[in-house]
Scaffold this motif. Structure first.
Motif, PDB file in Angstrom:
ATOM      1  N   ALA A 150      19.584   2.143  21.166  1.00 34.52           N
ATOM      2  CA  ALA A 150      19.754   3.037  19.869  1.00 34.52           C
ATOM      3  C   ALA A 150      21.275   3.424  19.530  1.00 34.52           C
ATOM      4  CB  ALA A 150      19.323   4.408  20.497  1.00 34.52           C
ATOM      5  N   GLY A 151      22.116   3.003  20.409  1.00 36.26           N
ATOM      6  CA  GLY A 151      23.589   2.996  20.039  1.00 36.26           C
ATOM      7  C   GLY A 151      24.033   1.692  19.522  1.00 36.26           C
ATOM      8  N   LYS A 152      23.236   0.628  19.101  1.00 42.66           N
ATOM      9  CA  LYS A 152      23.656  -0.634  18.555  1.00 42.66           C
ATOM     10  C   LYS A 152      24.663  -1.304  19.637  1.00 42.66           C
ATOM     11  CE  LYS A 152      22.322  -1.144  14.458  1.00 42.66           C
ATOM     12  NZ  LYS A 152      20.975  -1.587  14.276  1.00 42.66           N
ATOM     13  N   GLY A 153      24.265  -1.266  20.749  1.00 46.30           N
ATOM     14  CA  GLY A 153      24.957  -1.988  21.770  1.00 46.30           C
ATOM     15  C   GLY A 153      25.868  -1.078  22.522  1.00 46.30           C
ATOM     16  N   ARG A 154      26.397  -0.149  22.198  1.00 45.34           N
ATOM     17  CA  ARG A 154      27.321   0.724  22.812  1.00 45.34           C
ATOM     18  C   ARG A 154      26.742   1.218  24.098  1.00 45.34           C
ATOM     19  NH1 ARG A 154      32.067   3.170  21.140  1.00 45.34           N
ATOM     20  NH2 ARG A 154      32.668   5.084  22.281  1.00 45.34           N
ATOM     21  N   LYS A 155      27.668   1.073  25.148  1.00 47.12           N
ATOM     22  CA  LYS A 155      27.274   1.292  26.545  1.00 47.12           C
ATOM     23  C   LYS A 155      27.960   2.748  26.720  1.00 47.12           C
ATOM     24  CE  LYS A 155      26.410  -3.259  28.032  1.00 47.12           C
ATOM     25  NZ  LYS A 155      26.521  -4.518  28.789  1.00 47.12           N
ATOM     26  N   THR A 203      33.052   9.011  11.803  1.00 52.68           N
ATOM     27  CA  THR A 203      34.760   9.391  12.328  1.00 52.68           C
ATOM     28  C   THR A 203      34.963   9.274  13.657  1.00 52.68           C
ATOM     29  OG1 THR A 203      34.587  11.181  10.254  1.00 52.68           O
ATOM     30  CG2 THR A 203      35.942  11.256  11.872  1.00 52.68           C
ATOM     31  N   ALA A 204      34.176   9.908  14.189  1.00 51.74           N
ATOM     32  CA  ALA A 204      34.408   9.657  15.799  1.00 51.74           C
ATOM     33  C   ALA A 204      34.379   7.961  16.499  1.00 51.74           C
ATOM     34  CB  ALA A 204      33.349  10.463  16.563  1.00 51.74           C
ATOM     35  N   LEU A 205      33.714   7.218  15.866  1.00 52.53           N
ATOM     36  CA  LEU A 205      33.537   5.911  16.230  1.00 52.53           C
ATOM     37  C   LEU A 205      33.950   4.623  15.620  1.00 52.53           C
ATOM     38  CD1 LEU A 205      29.891   6.266  17.984  1.00 52.53           C
ATOM     39  CD2 LEU A 205      32.068   6.548  18.940  1.00 52.53           C
ATOM     40  N   GLU A 242      36.685   0.696  20.154  1.00 54.72           N
ATOM     41  CA  GLU A 242      36.721  -0.939  20.504  1.00 54.72           C
ATOM     42  C   GLU A 242      35.631  -1.430  19.908  1.00 54.72           C
ATOM     43  OE1 GLU A 242      36.737  -3.668  24.477  1.00 54.72           O
ATOM     44  OE2 GLU A 242      36.907  -1.779  24.606  1.00 54.72           O
ATOM     45  N   ASP A 243      34.302  -0.887  19.848  1.00 54.36           N
ATOM     46  CA  ASP A 243      33.220  -1.702  19.547  1.00 54.36           C
ATOM     47  C   ASP A 243      33.255  -1.576  17.949  1.00 54.36           C
ATOM     48  OD1 ASP A 243      32.364  -2.444  21.921  1.00 54.36           O
ATOM     49  OD2 ASP A 243      31.110  -0.590  22.125  1.00 54.36           O
ATOM     50  N   GLY A 244      33.751  -0.395  17.313  1.00 52.92           N
ATOM     51  CA  GLY A 244      33.793   0.024  15.936  1.00 52.92           C
ATOM     52  C   GLY A 244      32.301   0.219  15.400  1.00 52.92           C
ATOM     53  N   LEU A 245      32.147   1.066  14.564  1.00 52.67           N
ATOM     54  CA  LEU A 245      30.868   1.356  13.768  1.00 52.67           C
ATOM     55  C   LEU A 245      31.004   1.748  12.569  1.00 52.67           C
ATOM     56  CD1 LEU A 245      28.143   2.059  15.575  1.00 52.67           C
ATOM     57  CD2 LEU A 245      28.693   4.297  14.890  1.00 52.67           C
ATOM     58  N   LEU A 288      34.156  12.360  26.779  1.00 51.75           N
ATOM     59  CA  LEU A 288      34.183  11.351  28.067  1.00 51.75           C
ATOM     60  C   LEU A 288      34.622   9.949  27.550  1.00 51.75           C
ATOM     61  CD1 LEU A 288      30.338  12.237  29.004  1.00 51.75           C
ATOM     62  CD2 LEU A 288      32.470  13.359  29.949  1.00 51.75           C
ATOM     63  N   ASP A 289      35.245   9.830  26.488  1.00 56.60           N
ATOM     64  CA  ASP A 289      35.807   8.338  26.104  1.00 56.60           C
ATOM     65  C   ASP A 289      36.892   8.599  25.224  1.00 56.60           C
ATOM     66  OD1 ASP A 289      35.756   5.965  25.242  1.00 56.60           O
ATOM     67  OD2 ASP A 289      33.762   5.600  24.673  1.00 56.60           O
ATOM     68  N   LYS A 290      38.056   8.109  25.680  1.00 49.30           N
ATOM     69  CA  LYS A 290      39.099   8.169  25.102  1.00 49.30           C
ATOM     70  C   LYS A 290      39.283   7.358  23.601  1.00 49.30           C
ATOM     71  CE  LYS A 290      41.031   4.011  27.530  1.00 49.30           C
ATOM     72  NZ  LYS A 290      40.749   3.196  26.742  1.00 49.30           N
ATOM     73  N   ASP A 291      38.434   6.763  23.449  1.00 44.32           N
ATOM     74  CA  ASP A 291      38.181   5.904  22.250  1.00 44.32           C
ATOM     75  C   ASP A 291      37.399   6.722  21.165  1.00 44.32           C
ATOM     76  OD1 ASP A 291      39.580   3.522  22.971  1.00 44.32           O
ATOM     77  OD2 ASP A 291      37.939   2.691  23.539  1.00 44.32           O
ATOM     78  N   VAL A 292      36.966   7.565  21.350  1.00 42.55           N
ATOM     79  CA  VAL A 292      36.146   8.708  20.493  1.00 42.55           C
ATOM     80  C   VAL A 292      37.252   9.481  19.900  1.00 42.55           C
ATOM     81  CG1 VAL A 292      34.414  10.256  20.237  1.00 42.55           C
ATOM     82  CG2 VAL A 292      34.014   8.105  21.559  1.00 42.55           C
ATOM     83  N   HIS A 293      37.140   9.613  18.543  1.00 40.17           N
ATOM     84  CA  HIS A 293      38.147  10.581  18.028  1.00 40.17           C
ATOM     85  C   HIS A 293      37.408  11.497  17.060  1.00 40.17           C
ATOM     86  CE1 HIS A 293      41.151   7.584  19.255  1.00 40.17           C
ATOM     87  NE2 HIS A 293      40.733   6.526  18.335  1.00 40.17           N
TER      88      HIS A 293
END
Length: 342
Positions: free
Chosen positions: A252-257, A47-49, A53-56, A290-295
Motif C-alpha cells: 500500500a505504501g508503494k514499497g515503503r517498509k 510534504t512528509a515523505l 530516502e525512497d521519495g514519494l 518514528l522515522d527521521k526521514d519523515v518531515h
C-alpha cells in the motif's frame, strides 16, 4: 503492568488498568475486525515523505491517501486460546479505496483461499510517466483486452484478469504466497491465531511497558487515554506487532517498509487510545515520530471493531492452480515478444 515511573499515581493506575482490561477483552472475544489507514491528506503525505530516502511523488501520495486496509478474523473459540488446532478460524482481508470499491480481497475458510482483484483499477491508479512506464502500461492494457481470447483451460486465470473470484487450495496458496513474497514483498498473509495473538501481544507491550499513561477525557462517545513512550522502543514493538501484515503495508505504501528501530529518533511518541464501553475502539499515533526521514505529521489510525462481516465462500469461483497462472503469464509474454518482432 510496568510504567516508566517507579510508582504510579492513582490516576495513572486507573488509566493503566482500563487499558489492560481493554486488551484482555479483545482476546476474550471470538471475533475482531481491524482497519488501518493514514489520517492525512495527499498534500500532507507528500510534504512528509517527498524528501525521504525512497521519495514519494505527489501522485503516489494521492494513491496512498485514498487507501485503507481491513481485516476480519473469527473463531469458534476465544482468540486468546492456545488450542488453535481444534478451532475453526475464518479470515478476511481487503485493500480498498476510502471513496469506495475493493481493489484486492482475500477470504480463507474451510481450508480454501478465495481471491479477487480489480486488476484494471489497480493498474490505472497511477498514470505512466516515462517511456518505459508508458510501454508497460500498453502491454498491461493489451493483456486485459485479450482476456476473453484465452483458452478454456485458462478459464481461472481469465477470471483473475477480469476481476472475478478464484479459489485456491490453502496449501497451494501458501506456497504461491511465499514465492511471491520472495520476489516483490508478497500477497495477503493469513492471520491465523498464532499471528493474530502475536500482533495483539506486541501492540499491548508497546503501549503498556515503560510508558506514561493518563486519561484525557471523552470525545465522540469514546473515553480517551494518552500513552507516551520512547519512539525507538515503540518502533521496535510496533514493528513486531505489524509483522503479520507488513507485506500489505509495504504494498500500500508503494514499497515503503517499516523503519528500522535503530534508525528511529530518540524521542517520545504519543498514542491516543479510544475506548468505547471498555473495549478498544481506535489507536492513533504519528508515524512521523518514528522515522527521521519523515518531515511532517503522518498520523495512522488502527480501528477496532467487534464482530466482522461473516466470511462466506463466493459462488462460482473457479479453482486456480499456481502453475496455471505461471504458464498463462509466460504464454502471454511470449506472444507479446513475437508480435513485436514481426
Amino acid at each position: 503492568m510496568t510504567t516508566g515511573a517507579v510508582a504510579c499515581s492513582p490516576g495513572e493506575k486507573s488509566a493503566a488498568d482500563k487499558l489492560d482490561k481493554a486488551f484482555d477483552r479483545l482476546g476474550e472475544g471470538k471475533a475482531v475486525s481491524l482497519e488501518v489507514a493514514l489520517d492525512a491528506s495527499a498534500d500532507e503525505i507528500h510534504t512528509a515523505l517527498k524528501d525521504s530516502e525512497d521519495g514519494l511523488d505527489r501522485e503516489d501520495a494521492e494513491v496512498l491517501a485514498g487507501l485503507k486496509l481491513s481485516y476480519g478474523i473469527s473463531s469458534s473459540k476465544p482468540l486468546k486460546t492456545e488450542d488453535k488446532k481444534n478451532a475453526d478460524v475464518n479470515v478476511s482481508f481487503k485493500l480498498s479505496k476510502k471513496s469506495g470499491g475493493e481493489l484486492l480481497e482475500f477470504r480463507s475458510l474451510d481450508k480454501k483461499a478465495y481471491v479477487r482483484a480489480d486488476i484494471k483499477a489497480i493498474g490505472g491508479m497511477k498514470k505512466p510517466g516515462n517511456a518505459k512506464e508508458r510501454a508497460e502500461k500498453r502491454d498491461f492494457d493489451e493483456m486485459l483486452r485479450r482476456a476473453d481470447e484465452l483458452p478454456p483451460s485458462m478459464g481461472a486465470f481469465r477470471d483473475v484478469l477480469k476481476g472475478e473470484w478464484v479459489s485456491m487450495n490453502s496449501a497451494d496458496f501458501e506456497e504461491f504466497r511465499k514465492k511471491a513474497q520472495e520476489k516483490n514483498g508478497g500477497s495477503p498473509k493469513e492471520l491465523d491465531k498464532k499471528t493474530e495473538k502475536q500482533a495483539s501481544d506486541a501492540l499491548r507491550k508497546a503501549l503498556t511497558e515503560n510508558s506514561r499513561i493518563k486519561e484525557t477525557g471523552s470525545k465522540n462517545g469514546a473515553d480517551h487515554i494518552e500513552v507516551t513512550v520512547s519512539a525507538r522502543k515503540a518502533a521496535k514493538d510496533l514493528k513486531e506487532a505489524l509483522k503479520p501484515i507488513e507485506s500489505q503495508l509495504s504494498a500500500a505504501g508503494k514499497g515503503r517498509k517499516l523503519p528500522d528501530p535503530n534508525d528511529v529518533p530518540d524521542q517520545d511518541v504519543v498514542f491516543d487510545v479510544a475506548l468505547k464501553g471498555g473495549r478498544l475502539s481506535a489507536i492513533t499515533f504519528d508515524t512521523g515520530r518514528l522515522d527521521k526521514d519523515v518531515h511532517g505529521k503522518l498520523p495512522v489510525t488502527i480501528g477496532f471493531g467487534g464482530k466482522p462481516e461473516p466470511v462466506t465462500a463466493p459462488s462460482g469461483a473457479k479453482e486456480l492452480k499456481p502453475q496455471e497462472m505461471l504458464e498463462a503469464i509466460v504464454g502471454l509474454a511470449a506472444e507479446k515478444d513475437n508480435s513485436r518482432s514481426l
